[in-house]
Motif scaffolding. Structure first.
Motif, short mmCIF file in Angstrom:
data_model
loop_
_atom_site.label_atom_id
_atom_site.label_comp_id
_atom_site.label_asym_id
_atom_site.label_seq_id
_atom_site.Cartn_x
_atom_site.Cartn_y
_atom_site.Cartn_z
N GLY A 320 0.82 -1.20 0.00
CA GLY A 320 0.00 0.00 0.00
C GLY A 320 0.86 1.25 0.00
N VAL A 321 0.20 2.37 -0.19
CA VAL A 321 0.92 3.63 -0.16
C VAL A 321 0.40 4.55 0.94
CG1 VAL A 321 1.81 3.66 -2.51
CG2 VAL A 321 -0.51 4.40 -2.09
N GLU A 322 -0.76 4.23 1.50
CA GLU A 322 -1.27 5.04 2.60
C GLU A 322 -1.31 4.18 3.86
OE1 GLU A 322 -5.00 6.36 1.15
OE2 GLU A 322 -4.05 7.81 -0.19
N CYS A 323 -1.28 4.85 5.00
CA CYS A 323 -1.26 4.09 6.26
C CYS A 323 -1.88 4.95 7.35
CB CYS A 323 0.18 3.75 6.63
SG CYS A 323 0.31 2.72 8.11
N PRO A 324 -2.67 4.35 8.24
CA PRO A 324 -3.26 5.12 9.34
C PRO A 324 -2.22 5.86 10.19
CG PRO A 324 -4.18 2.90 9.28
CD PRO A 324 -3.07 2.93 8.27
N CYS A 325 -0.97 5.43 10.17
CA CYS A 325 0.06 6.09 10.98
C CYS A 325 0.44 7.44 10.40
CB CYS A 325 1.30 5.21 11.10
SG CYS A 325 2.40 5.24 9.67
N GLY A 326 0.09 7.69 9.14
CA GLY A 326 0.38 8.99 8.52
C GLY A 326 1.65 9.01 7.69
N ARG A 327 2.46 7.97 7.79
CA ARG A 327 3.67 7.93 6.95
C ARG A 327 3.26 7.72 5.50
NH1 ARG A 327 5.05 5.64 11.64
NH2 ARG A 327 6.86 6.53 12.70
N THR A 328 4.00 8.37 4.60
CA THR A 328 3.67 8.25 3.19
C THR A 328 4.65 7.37 2.43
OG1 THR A 328 4.81 10.35 2.88
CG2 THR A 328 2.40 10.42 3.01
N GLY A 329 5.68 6.89 3.10
CA GLY A 329 6.59 5.94 2.45
C GLY A 329 5.81 4.66 2.14
N PHE A 330 5.92 4.17 0.88
CA PHE A 330 5.12 3.00 0.50
C PHE A 330 5.43 1.81 1.40
CE2 PHE A 330 8.98 2.63 -2.04
CZ PHE A 330 9.29 1.29 -1.95
N ARG A 331 4.43 0.92 1.52
CA ARG A 331 4.59 -0.27 2.37
C ARG A 331 4.80 -1.50 1.51
NH1 ARG A 331 -0.04 -1.40 4.35
NH2 ARG A 331 -1.20 0.29 3.38
N PHE A 332 5.74 -2.34 1.93
CA PHE A 332 6.03 -3.55 1.15
C PHE A 332 6.39 -4.72 2.06
CE2 PHE A 332 10.77 -3.67 1.33
CZ PHE A 332 11.02 -2.41 1.86
N ARG A 333 6.41 -5.87 1.44
CA ARG A 333 6.77 -7.11 2.11
C ARG A 333 7.83 -7.76 1.24
NH1 ARG A 333 5.21 -12.58 1.80
NH2 ARG A 333 4.43 -12.35 -0.32
N VAL A 334 8.87 -8.32 1.84
CA VAL A 334 9.87 -9.02 1.03
C VAL A 334 9.52 -10.50 1.00
CG1 VAL A 334 12.32 -9.60 0.79
CG2 VAL A 334 11.65 -7.32 1.58
N ALA A 335 9.26 -11.01 -0.21
CA ALA A 335 8.88 -12.42 -0.35
C ALA A 335 10.11 -13.31 -0.19
CB ALA A 335 8.24 -12.66 -1.71
N GLY A 336 11.26 -12.81 -0.58
CA GLY A 336 12.49 -13.60 -0.46
C GLY A 336 13.51 -13.12 -1.46
N ARG A 337 14.69 -13.72 -1.40
CA ARG A 337 15.73 -13.37 -2.35
C ARG A 337 15.67 -14.32 -3.54
NH1 ARG A 337 19.30 -9.93 -1.45
NH2 ARG A 337 20.91 -10.85 -2.74
N THR A 338 15.90 -13.77 -4.72
CA THR A 338 15.89 -14.64 -5.90
C THR A 338 16.94 -15.74 -5.75
OG1 THR A 338 17.32 -13.08 -7.03
CG2 THR A 338 14.99 -12.93 -7.53
#
Ligand code: ZN
Length: 433
Positions: A320-338
């Protein structure tokens, strides 16, 4: 005590379009510096058929070919120690760190005083998001030797105002002896370490839940955001756990979960620019909710050892790009290393995708053993303490991950660092058990 919500409110909450403008302004200076000082990048720009003054936006940046770790390594082998991509004079470099990747020879990356300040500022934003506060007594339990996880992350954590206790590795028994004197409230470590420390505590007759550690801030392993893993660690310590992300080729820690714990917020706004690409084709992928791709990093404020369009080999999903905390840095999850991914009859598997299924069952130690390439089912998975659950577990793997495996009980190595999950016997690695 009530603390501010952010370490640097303006930077962390500005609209994404402003962030983009800030990064692009910094980018122009970074490209000019790289072009003037580094033959490596002069060649890259020539290959892409662009002049430095033409790179004014992320779109322009795409004319420059990617940089891989192998190229940086070759550059350093030809011109040790920093290679011909370095952009600072030796006299201006005040520290070097080694990169901590799992494959191949590490890189030697330089830091000027300004680089260390930038790194600490970015890292502090991430660690503040992850919960570090000035009234914490914080155990730093990563290796202090050579790697950015040691001193660089220490500096960032200290920048939050937390009281730092530099523990390092190999000190667990001593740490528990001194626990009552130190009264730590938080720990920064690999995901694996709190599990190890809890076991050592129990061997000393101590209940981890009664030790007063309230914040587990973890790094360096892909399982930190899995619900099963989080629940297990939080119950073990009666603490909350937040995950962080960094890459030693870029900065120390520059992304972290906030109190919502719904993805890692990118916190590197004025230090590094992020692109997402299709790892096979190299084509750009938009940073939008649901998108997945490989993270590619371009420094926008690095003096000594900058990277342009560096392929991280980390596959991320944008949450996501929005968050209730107010930070605007996009949110991501790392699935793993190739590097850790393997393929079984067309199904891509990360060892971390197994982790959630195992932790839900209270199983912490496992290893995938690949005897042959190409990998054929059943895939051998060694699991400590699995006795009696083998069939149920292999059925769950088949149902959730789509491949057939053979689960075997085994005693696996105990470690204070990252757990090794994948053994490629066909490449000469030794079986763990
Ligand atoms: Zn947030």
């Amino acid at each position: 005590m009530e603390w501010a919500l952010y370490f640097a409110e303006r930077t962390e909450t500005m609209p994404p379009a402003w962030t983009r403008r800030l990064e692009e302004e910094l980018l122009a200076d970074q490209i000019a510096r790289c072009y003037e000082r580094a033959p490596f990048y002069r060649r890259k720009l020539a290959e892409g058929g662009v002049r430095p003054e033409q790179i004014l936006s992320v779109e322009d940046l795409r004319h420059i070919p990617f940089t891989t770790k192998e190229e940086l390594r070759a550059s350093q082998e030809a011109e040790p120690p920093l290679g011909d991509f370095a952009c600072a004079e030796t006299v201006d470099v005040v520290r070097v760190h080694l990169t901590s990747g799992t494959t191949g020879k590490p890189l030697v990356l330089g830091y000027t005083p300004a680089d260390l300040r930038t790194s600490a500022r970015i890292g502090a934003r991430a660690f503040w998001a992850a919960g570090a506060r000035p009234d914490d007594s914080l155990l730093h339990c990563l290796n202090y030797s050579f790697y950015t996880g040691g001193l660089v992350d220490h500096d960032s954590l200290e920048e939050t105002g937390a009281t730092m206790i530099p523990v390092g590795l190999g000190q667990s028994a001593r740490l528990l002896e001194l626990w009552g004197d130190l009264r730590p409230t938080a720990i920064f470590s690999t995901l694996t370490y709190p599990l190890y420390l809890a076991e050592v505590a129990q061997e000393h007759g101590l209940d981890p839940r009664a030790l007063g550690l309230r914040k587990l801030i973890v790094a360096g392993e892909p399982g930190g955001q899995l619900a099963g893993t989080r629940k297990r660690m939080e119950e073990l310590w009666a603490a909350t756990m937040t995950d962080t992300y960094g890459l030693s080729d870029v900065w120390g820690t520059f992304a972290a979960e906030c109190e919502e714990r719904n993805g890692l917020h990118f916190c590197g706004q004025d230090g590094v620019l992020v692109e997402l690409i299709d790892p096979e084709s190299g084509e750009p992928v938009g940073i939008e909710p649901g998108a997945t791709g490989e993270l590619v990093f371009t420094h926008v404020a690095r003096e000594a050892s900058p990277v342009l369009r560096f392929r991280s080999r980390d596959l991320a999903e944008i949450l996501g790009v929005e968050c209730p905390c107010g930070r605007t840095g996009f949110r991501f999850r790392v699935a793993g290393r190739t590097d850790d991914m393997f393929r079984v009859r067309g199904v891509n598997v990360f060892p971390s995708s197994l982790e959630g299924l195992l932790r839900e069952r209270g199983l912490d130690r496992f290893a995938v053993v690949l005897e042959r390439f190409p990998v054929e089912p059943p895939v051998e998975i060694l699991v400590e303490g699995v006795d009696g659950q083998e069939e149920e577990l292999s059925a769950a793997v088949k149902a959730h991950l789509g491949f057939t495996c053979a689960i075997r009980a085994a005693t696996l190595p105990r470690t204070e660092t990252k757990a090794k999950r994948l053994y490629r016997v066909y490449e000469g690695e030794e079986r763990p058990a």
